[in-house]
Write a protein that holds these residues in place. Structure first.
Motif, short mmCIF file in Angstrom:
data_model
loop_
_atom_site.label_atom_id
_atom_site.label_comp_id
_atom_site.label_asym_id
_atom_site.label_seq_id
_atom_site.Cartn_x
_atom_site.Cartn_y
_atom_site.Cartn_z
N PHE A 146 52.96 25.19 38.15
CA PHE A 146 52.85 25.98 39.41
C PHE A 146 52.06 25.59 40.42
N ASP A 147 50.85 25.05 40.35
CA ASP A 147 49.90 24.47 41.44
C ASP A 147 50.43 23.24 41.92
N SER A 148 51.62 23.58 42.85
CA SER A 148 52.15 22.45 43.37
C SER A 148 51.39 21.62 44.29
N ASP A 149 50.24 22.18 45.07
CA ASP A 149 49.72 21.32 45.98
C ASP A 149 48.08 20.73 45.20
N GLY A 150 48.03 20.89 43.76
CA GLY A 150 47.29 20.27 43.13
C GLY A 150 45.69 20.80 43.53
N ASP A 151 45.52 21.91 44.05
CA ASP A 151 44.34 22.60 44.32
C ASP A 151 43.32 23.11 43.41
N GLY A 152 43.96 23.09 42.13
CA GLY A 152 43.20 23.90 40.88
C GLY A 152 43.41 25.33 40.71
N VAL A 153 44.32 25.89 41.77
CA VAL A 153 44.56 27.18 41.82
C VAL A 153 45.90 27.70 42.01
#
Length: 71
Positions: A28-35
């Motif tokens: 779900f965290d498609s941009d990989g920012d940890g949220v």
């Protein structure tokens, strides 16, 4: 009653379709920012519906700890 409804919704989300069961936080965290942002949560309609209930700190994002409530 609201707590009961919320509990049922969480159970439904956790045990819903095989597609949801096969995904984890990182999917779900498609941009990989940890949220997981609200826009990222839109990938699953049930997660999107429960987003505000799961976002216990009210910052508009789901942490791994907040997301873990549905697993």
């Amino acid at each position: 009653m609201k707590t009961f409804t919320k509990t049922l919704a969480l159970i439904a989300l956790a045990s819903s379709s095989a597609a949801f069961a096969a995904v984890d936080f990182d999917s779900f965290d498609s941009d990989g920012d940890g949220v997981i942002s609200q826009s990222e949560a839109q990938a699953n309609s049930q997660l999107a519906k429960l987003f505000d209930d799961l976002d216990t700190d009210g910052n508009g994002e789901l942490s791994k700890q907040e997301f873990a409530k549905v697993q």
